[in-house]
Design an enzyme around this catalytic site. Structure first.
Site, PDB file in Angstrom:
ATOM      1  N   HIS A  29       0.938  -1.314   0.058  1.00 30.98           N
ATOM      2  CA  HIS A  29      -0.367  -0.098   0.033  1.00 30.98           C
ATOM      3  C   HIS A  29       0.995   1.537   0.127  1.00 30.98           C
ATOM      4  O   HIS A  29       1.433   1.406   0.903  1.00 30.98           O
ATOM      5  CB  HIS A  29      -1.123  -0.072   1.250  1.00 30.98           C
ATOM      6  CG  HIS A  29      -1.377  -1.029   1.689  1.00 30.98           C
ATOM      7  ND1 HIS A  29      -2.734  -1.262   0.703  1.00 30.98           N
ATOM      8  CD2 HIS A  29      -1.758  -2.359   1.955  1.00 30.98           C
ATOM      9  CE1 HIS A  29      -3.178  -2.307   1.009  1.00 30.98           C
ATOM     10  NE2 HIS A  29      -3.245  -3.350   1.111  1.00 30.98           N
ATOM     11  N   HIS A  33      -3.303 -12.012  -0.150  1.00 31.77           N
ATOM     12  CA  HIS A  33      -3.726 -13.198   0.795  1.00 31.77           C
ATOM     13  C   HIS A  33      -3.825 -14.350   0.103  1.00 31.77           C
ATOM     14  O   HIS A  33      -3.567 -15.504  -0.112  1.00 31.77           O
ATOM     15  CB  HIS A  33      -5.067 -12.165   1.377  1.00 31.77           C
ATOM     16  CG  HIS A  33      -4.175 -11.388   2.172  1.00 31.77           C
ATOM     17  ND1 HIS A  33      -3.099 -11.055   2.876  1.00 31.77           N
ATOM     18  CD2 HIS A  33      -4.669 -10.047   2.534  1.00 31.77           C
ATOM     19  CE1 HIS A  33      -2.735  -9.819   3.456  1.00 31.77           C
ATOM     20  NE2 HIS A  33      -3.321  -8.353   2.835  1.00 31.77           N
ATOM     21  N   PRO A  82       5.087  -1.751   5.015  1.00 31.80           N
ATOM     22  CA  PRO A  82       6.511  -1.695   5.675  1.00 31.80           C
ATOM     23  C   PRO A  82       6.076  -1.204   6.571  1.00 31.80           C
ATOM     24  O   PRO A  82       6.824  -0.509   7.647  1.00 31.80           O
ATOM     25  CB  PRO A  82       7.428  -1.153   4.318  1.00 31.80           C
ATOM     26  CG  PRO A  82       6.447  -2.000   3.043  1.00 31.80           C
ATOM     27  CD  PRO A  82       5.001  -2.012   3.365  1.00 31.80           C
TER      28      PRO A  82
HETATM   29 ZN   LIG Z   1      -3.067  -4.975   1.963  1.00 33.56          ZN
END
Ligand SMILES: [Zn+2]
Length: 773
Positions: free
Chosen positions: A329, A618, A675
């Site tokens: 992101h 995911h 991060p």
């Molecule tokens: Zn994400």
């Protein structure tokens, strides 16, 4: 020669009969007992119980044991048959005295003939005879479809084929199957500014570089971008389903038929029905177990050979193969130390700059910090408090608050927003620094996700202006648009009247700019670097139960409740489909759907994505639905997995199915997610790889294969992927592979390819039996 065959050749061959890996009764039993209860996460790999070890040790020993068992099982199987394929070892006879295994003849694998002759389609009645005479006389002992395959088995395979065909229909309509259809992947697509030239081209015969002549890289200049004029031949409008449709003005016909909401839910429900059917589940479960066992066998026998091959490969190693961070992101793409330094720097160098409008007045940076009772000296990682490690597990709400430095939404507004009082200047500076770090590392790329909320029709233009005006173009970066699922919030705040308002804000500007790029010139330029769309938010939020027949179309969804995940995905898909068709005709790049999916919540999200999406982020919940997992395997749907992020939010690291998926051959890559919240180092992607390598004991070849997967999943232009993976990468498999670029040995690639092919051939084989009757 198989390196380990000596070690095992002394063991008696009969001793494992009791534990025969393929004894289906065993597998059934185990399956019943552990079947996907919510607490047990590694049911798929559990082969026996051990109470004396911690989970990690336990897993490791189990792994080893499984390898040995597999080896022995296949080992004596293959004494009777010939299964040594070209290129890699699958088994070697060790003793001339064979003890045939007592097991039901079953669908372990097709005989070798199927690999070479795809037209070979024996009738059920003659199948075994054909098989035994085809290549070697003793082959009828194993690995053959049953003499008279049961109706049930044929039906199972028909279900598989039905689901795959459905997916291909949806993806075909939206141009998401073949990446080479996308105009940006065709010959002649111009990337502006041009990517840097490869520097190793000019080696002389002593393998030395002459004094490098570095050309200054061209900087982005908006004036130099060509903006095409309006296109007259098409028009777009909303149809009865509240989906945009494009019509050819001369024929009056729509460019593409998009499945309507009702059809979509009917298709979804039919897959859901298969997926929850008992026999289908055990069937898929066994295929997946088989894939894992086959991998264990392969890796046991070929470790050494693989390492030898990659050692012999000059120049390449894990550090200089390209890796793409397939899921990250933008507003969390810097690490905490970086953000902290930046905030301190700004506080020291420009304290008097006016940065935010709050409570009726404009505040300077200094005033903001005074109101927080903080000085630059006080600031530390601990006061910043953005790491999500201990207190956010299963608390996505708390995690969302972690985006606020020092728990203050003011600082998030000032430093991490693109659309604020200072027009996102600070975030642009930070982003540039992240780009510099990436470019310095050369081999790491990111696909940054940036938000379009759909509250306002100007959002696209503002975002595009922010990118273009701040020259946020990097060869190491491409963009994805994330759409948060926040209808209920906007509805409550009065931003929108119904769901369709969000869709209008999202898609109308895109249709406008496609038909006339000059109407939004900056958006046109920005879109050239956009890969596709993502759907984000907390998947674990409760949803209305699926009473899908009663769902109204978007324009009539005006209740306070948020639509379910599947509904959001349908409308993203349905609006993107005609847009892609139009863009393809006009020679503009097309988009793909790559949503967050299967992180938490209802596993059925994964089925919506199976129908509509190119790949997902995911997918950890695939471990609970084996049939869908098997479909994801068969269609090699990309999974951008982030075990470190899952560890902080939904699933502890040792339970993460990442390694299990990797072994089975699912198309997985590693990515960092956020991060800012999860990483400690300057190179978050390497950190992610490094932790995975330590915990799962990944080999260098495994790491390079993951990097290879990440590039294939990514949305970079074909001309660049050719440079990273090899000139024919798009052919896939061994035909498109170049070890000099990827550092993955050919035997690994052909193992993956052959395994997948034989699974797909089983689908063909059984579904064709029915047709012939
Ligand atoms: Zn994400």
């Amino acid at each position: 020669m198989a390196p380990f065959s000596m070690e095992f050749s002394g063991k008696p061959n009969g001793h494992f009969e009791d534990h025969d890996l393929y004894s289906h009764d065993d597998a059934d039993d185990e399956f019943e007992h552990h079947h996907f209860n919510n607490d047990s996460d590694d049911d798929l790999s559990k082969s026996y119980n051990s109470t004396h070890f911690s989970t990690t040790e336990d897993r490791f020993i189990k792994d080893h044991d499984l390898k040995v068992k597999t080896f022995e099982a296949l080992h004596s199987n293959h004494q009777n048959g010939n299964s040594v394929q070209e290129g890699f070892h699958v088994g070697q006879p060790s003793s001339p005295v064979a003890t045939p295994i007592k097991r039901r003849q079953s669908i372990i694998d097709l005989p070798q003939t199927h690999h070479s002759t795809s037209h070979y389609r024996p009738l059920p009645s003659i199948a075994p005879q054909n098989n035994s005479s085809a290549q070697n006389p003793s082959a009828n002992v194993h690995a053959m479809p049953e003499e008279y395959p049961s109706e049930e088995l044929i039906e199972l395979y028909e279900n598989v084929k039905f689901c795959l065909d459905l997916r291909h229909k949806y993806l075909g309509a939206s141009l998401q199957i073949d990446e080479m259809v996308n105009p940006k992947n065709k010959e002649g697509w111009i990337i502006y500014p041009p990517p840097p030239k490869p520097t190793y081209k000019s080696k002389n015969k002593f393998n030395q570089l002459p004094d490098a002549v570095y050309e200054a890289e061209e900087e982005f200049d908006f004036e130099k971008c060509k903006i095409p004029g309006p296109q007259e031949g098409y028009e777009f409008r909303l149809n009865a389903e509240d989906v945009y449709q494009v019509f050819d003005k001369t024929t009056g016909k729509p460019l593409v038929e998009v499945p309507n909401l009702h059809d979509y839910y009917a298709d979804l429900n039919s897959i859901i029905k298969f997926s929850s059917d008992g026999p289908t589940k055990s069937f898929a479960f066994k295929r997946l177990q088989y894939l894992e066992a086959k991998w264990n066998m392969y890796s046991l026998l070929n470790d050494f050979e693989e390492n030898k091959k990659s050692k012999r490969n000059p120049h390449r190693d894990f550090y200089n193969v390209r890796k793409v961070d397939t899921h990250i992101h933008h507003s969390a793409c810097m690490n905490q130390k970086h953000l902290l330094r930046f905030i301190k720097y700004k506080l020291k160098t420009s304290p008097d700059e006016q940065v935010i409008f709050r409570d009726g007045k404009i505040l300077t940076l200094d005033e903001v910090f005074k109101s927080l009772k903080l000085t630059a000296y006080d600031l530390s990682i601990d006061t910043l408090d953005m790491h999500a490690h201990t207190d956010s597990f299963h608390r996505f709400d708390k995690f969302n608050l972690k985006y606020n430095p020092i728990g203050e939404s003011r600082l998030r507004e000032i430093f991490l927003k693109t659309d604020n009082y200072i027009n996102g200047r600070y975030l642009a500076e930070l982003t540039k620094q992240v780009f510099d770090d990436l470019e310095g590392s050369k081999y790491q790329m990111t696909e940054l996700r940036i938000s379009i909320y759909g509250r306002n029709i100007d959002e696209w233009d503002k975002l595009a202006a922010w990118i273009v005006d701040n020259k946020l173009f990097s060869h190491n970066t491409r963009w994805l648009i994330q759409v948060p699922r926040l209808y209920d919030l906007y509805k409550k705040n009065g931003n929108v009247k119904n769901f369709n308002d969000i869709l209008k804000n999202l898609f109308q500007p895109l249709y406008e700019v496609t038909l006339n790029p000059q109407s939004h010139p900056k958006l046109h330029v920005f879109l050239q670097r956009v890969i596709g769309f993502d759907s984000v938010d907390d998947e674990s939020k409760p949803e209305r139960p699926l009473q899908s027949k009663r769902y109204p179309v978007a324009g009539q969804w005006d209740i306070a409740t948020n639509p379910p995940y599947s509904y959001y995905l349908y409308y993203l898909y349905a609006n993107m489909t005609p847009l892609n068709r139009l863009r393809e005709r006009l020679n503009f790049n097309t988009f793909v759907l790559r949503p967050h999916c299967g992180e938490a919540g209802d596993p059925e999200h994964l089925i919506s994505a199976f129908l509509t999406s190119h790949s997902i982020s995911h997918g950890i919940l695939l471990r609970k639905i084996p049939f869908i997992q098997y479909l994801y395997y068969l269609d090699q749907i990309g999974l951008a997995m982030s075990p470190l992020s899952n560890n902080a939010l939904f699933l502890t690291y040792d339970k993460n199915p990442f390694h299990n998926f990797f072994k089975k051959g699912l198309n997985v890559s590693l990515s960092t997610d956020d991060p800012l919240q999860f990483s400690y180092t300057k190179e978050p992607l390497i950190e992610e790889y490094s932790v995975a390598a330590q915990i799962y004991k990944l080999s260098g070849v495994d790491m390079c294969e993951l990097a290879y997967n990440s590039v294939r999943q990514s949305g970079w232009e074909a001309s660049i992927k050719k440079h990273w993976l090899g000139k024919k990468y798009y052919l896939g498999g061994i035909a498109g592979h170049d070890i000099e670029k990827t550092n993955v040995p050919d035997i690994r690639v052909s193992y993956r390819e052959d395994t997948l092919k034989s699974e797909l051939q089983l689908v063909d084989f059984y579904t064709n039996l029915k047709i012939k009757e």
